[in-house]
Scaffold this active site. Structure first.
Site, PDB file in Angstrom:
ATOM      1  N   HIS A  18       0.835  -1.208   0.000  1.00 19.67           N
ATOM      2  CA  HIS A  18       0.000   0.000   0.000  1.00 19.67           C
ATOM      3  C   HIS A  18       0.875   1.266   0.000  1.00 19.67           C
ATOM      4  O   HIS A  18       0.616   2.221  -0.730  1.00 19.67           O
ATOM      5  CB  HIS A  18      -0.904   0.029   1.244  1.00 19.67           C
ATOM      6  CG  HIS A  18      -1.866  -1.118   1.352  1.00 19.67           C
ATOM      7  ND1 HIS A  18      -1.983  -1.890   2.483  1.00 19.67           N
ATOM      8  CD2 HIS A  18      -2.752  -1.624   0.462  1.00 19.67           C
ATOM      9  CE1 HIS A  18      -2.919  -2.813   2.290  1.00 19.67           C
ATOM     10  NE2 HIS A  18      -3.391  -2.682   1.076  1.00 19.67           N
ATOM     11  N   LYS A  42     -19.277  -5.968   8.414  1.00 19.11           N
ATOM     12  CA  LYS A  42     -17.981  -6.639   8.260  1.00 19.11           C
ATOM     13  C   LYS A  42     -16.920  -5.848   9.023  1.00 19.11           C
ATOM     14  O   LYS A  42     -16.362  -4.875   8.504  1.00 19.11           O
ATOM     15  CB  LYS A  42     -17.626  -6.722   6.768  1.00 19.11           C
ATOM     16  CG  LYS A  42     -16.396  -7.549   6.495  1.00 19.11           C
ATOM     17  CD  LYS A  42     -16.061  -7.533   5.005  1.00 19.11           C
ATOM     18  CE  LYS A  42     -14.569  -7.711   4.804  1.00 19.11           C
ATOM     19  NZ  LYS A  42     -14.063  -6.928   3.679  1.00 19.11           N
ATOM     20  N   ARG A  91      -2.294  -6.397  -8.348  1.00 25.22           N
ATOM     21  CA  ARG A  91      -1.237  -7.397  -8.163  1.00 25.22           C
ATOM     22  C   ARG A  91      -1.326  -8.507  -9.195  1.00 25.22           C
ATOM     23  O   ARG A  91      -0.333  -8.948  -9.742  1.00 25.22           O
ATOM     24  CB  ARG A  91      -1.333  -8.023  -6.758  1.00 25.22           C
ATOM     25  CG  ARG A  91      -0.903  -7.100  -5.655  1.00 25.22           C
ATOM     26  CD  ARG A  91      -1.403  -7.562  -4.321  1.00 25.22           C
ATOM     27  NE  ARG A  91      -2.859  -7.515  -4.283  1.00 25.22           N
ATOM     28  CZ  ARG A  91      -3.579  -7.736  -3.212  1.00 25.22           C
ATOM     29  NH1 ARG A  91      -2.999  -8.057  -2.086  1.00 25.22           N
ATOM     30  NH2 ARG A  91      -4.896  -7.656  -3.254  1.00 25.22           N
ATOM     31  N   SER A 129      -2.833  -8.104   2.851  1.00 24.62           N
ATOM     32  CA  SER A 129      -3.148  -7.815   4.258  1.00 24.62           C
ATOM     33  C   SER A 129      -3.645  -9.075   4.960  1.00 24.62           C
ATOM     34  O   SER A 129      -3.366  -9.281   6.150  1.00 24.62           O
ATOM     35  CB  SER A 129      -4.222  -6.731   4.365  1.00 24.62           C
ATOM     36  OG  SER A 129      -3.702  -5.496   3.974  1.00 24.62           O
TER      37      SER A 129
HETATM   38  P1  ADP Z   1      -9.799  -3.886  -0.214  1.00 27.19           P
HETATM   39  O1  ADP Z   1     -10.470  -4.598   0.911  1.00 27.19           O
HETATM   40  O2  ADP Z   1     -10.547  -2.702  -0.723  1.00 27.19           O
HETATM   41  O3  ADP Z   1      -9.272  -4.756  -1.324  1.00 27.19           O
HETATM   42  P2  ADP Z   1      -7.049  -3.645   0.677  1.00 27.19           P
HETATM   43  O4  ADP Z   1      -6.628  -2.926   1.892  1.00 27.19           O
HETATM   44  O5  ADP Z   1      -6.851  -5.099   0.630  1.00 27.19           O
HETATM   45  O6  ADP Z   1      -8.567  -3.219   0.492  1.00 27.19           O
HETATM   46  O7  ADP Z   1      -6.348  -3.015  -0.596  1.00 27.19           O
HETATM   47  C1  ADP Z   1      -6.483  -1.666  -0.936  1.00 27.19           C
HETATM   48  C2  ADP Z   1      -5.855  -1.440  -2.301  1.00 27.19           C
HETATM   49  O8  ADP Z   1      -4.466  -1.716  -2.245  1.00 27.19           O
HETATM   50  C3  ADP Z   1      -6.405  -2.335  -3.400  1.00 27.19           C
HETATM   51  O9  ADP Z   1      -6.421  -1.614  -4.618  1.00 27.19           O
HETATM   52  C4  ADP Z   1      -5.406  -3.445  -3.487  1.00 27.19           C
HETATM   53  O10 ADP Z   1      -5.381  -4.046  -4.768  1.00 27.19           O
HETATM   54  C5  ADP Z   1      -4.130  -2.692  -3.216  1.00 27.19           C
HETATM   55  N1  ADP Z   1      -3.087  -3.559  -2.677  1.00 27.19           N
HETATM   56  C6  ADP Z   1      -3.193  -4.462  -1.683  1.00 27.19           C
HETATM   57  N2  ADP Z   1      -2.017  -5.085  -1.467  1.00 27.19           N
HETATM   58  C7  ADP Z   1      -1.135  -4.569  -2.370  1.00 27.19           C
HETATM   59  C8  ADP Z   1       0.242  -4.811  -2.693  1.00 27.19           C
HETATM   60  N3  ADP Z   1       0.949  -5.744  -2.048  1.00 27.19           N
HETATM   61  N4  ADP Z   1       0.799  -4.090  -3.678  1.00 27.19           N
HETATM   62  C9  ADP Z   1       0.057  -3.172  -4.345  1.00 27.19           C
HETATM   63  N5  ADP Z   1      -1.237  -2.900  -4.115  1.00 27.19           N
HETATM   64  C10 ADP Z   1      -1.831  -3.584  -3.138  1.00 27.19           C
END
Ligand code: ADP
Length: 157
Positions: A18, A42, A91, A129
């Protein structure tokens, strides 16, 4: 024109994946609003106030970054904040398929919105995450996946 992007997500927790997306997008926008979307059905694993605090710790000195949370539709929050862009990271092809549908539906609801996708760095493709959370929950060391100033800060709850 002043360009504001919303970077919505759960950030449960915020990872180096992120952080990298935000840092690489900063030169493209005048402001990036990192917004934790939450709803009552959720709950996340880490408390919302902690997640907000951690992201603020990462971007404390960066004036172009705002950190906040929102309930409800991302497009409604974009309207409220005057954001013309939704920033998302990609990703995998699975991310792409999901994000494509969301972006196209968002565009129907808010025709002025542009979704902007940034490909993850190859070194960050495997970082999610969900897995980072699991490592922390099971007592492992997840520091390699966490922004530098969050290492040692994020603990099991
Ligand atoms: P959501 O529940 O909306 O998917 P996340 O917190 O998992 O929220 O992810 C937020 C954003 O960050 C999404 O666009 C996701 O694709 C991106 N993201 C998550 N992990 C990575 C990573 N390792 N590298 C790049 N982008 C990421």
């Amino acid at each position: 024109m002043y360009k504001t992007a919303l970077f919505p997500g759960s950030f449960d927790p915020f990872t180096i994946g992120h952080e990298s997306i935000v840092n690489r997008a900063l030169p493209l926008f005048d402001k990036i609003i990192i917004a934790i979307g939450y709803n009552t059905t959720k709950d996340g694993y880490f408390p919302l106030d902690k997640r907000l605090e951690w992201i603020k710790t990462v971007f404390g000195e960066e004036k172009k970054v705002e950190v906040t949370s929102f309930k409800g539709l991302t497009v409604d929050f974009c309207r409220e904040k005057g954001a013309g862009y939704i920033l998302r990271g990609l990703r995998t092809s699975a991310d792409f398929e999901y994000e494509r549908a969301v972006a196209q539906m968002n565009r129907v609801m808010l025709p002025d919105i542009e979704s902007v996708f940034m490909l993850t760095l190859p070194d960050h493709t495997h970082i999610t995450s969900t897995i980072v959370r699991e490592i922390i929950r099971l007592g492992g060391d997840a520091d390699a996946f966490l922004p530098e100033n969050l290492r040692n800060k994020i603990k099991v709850i």
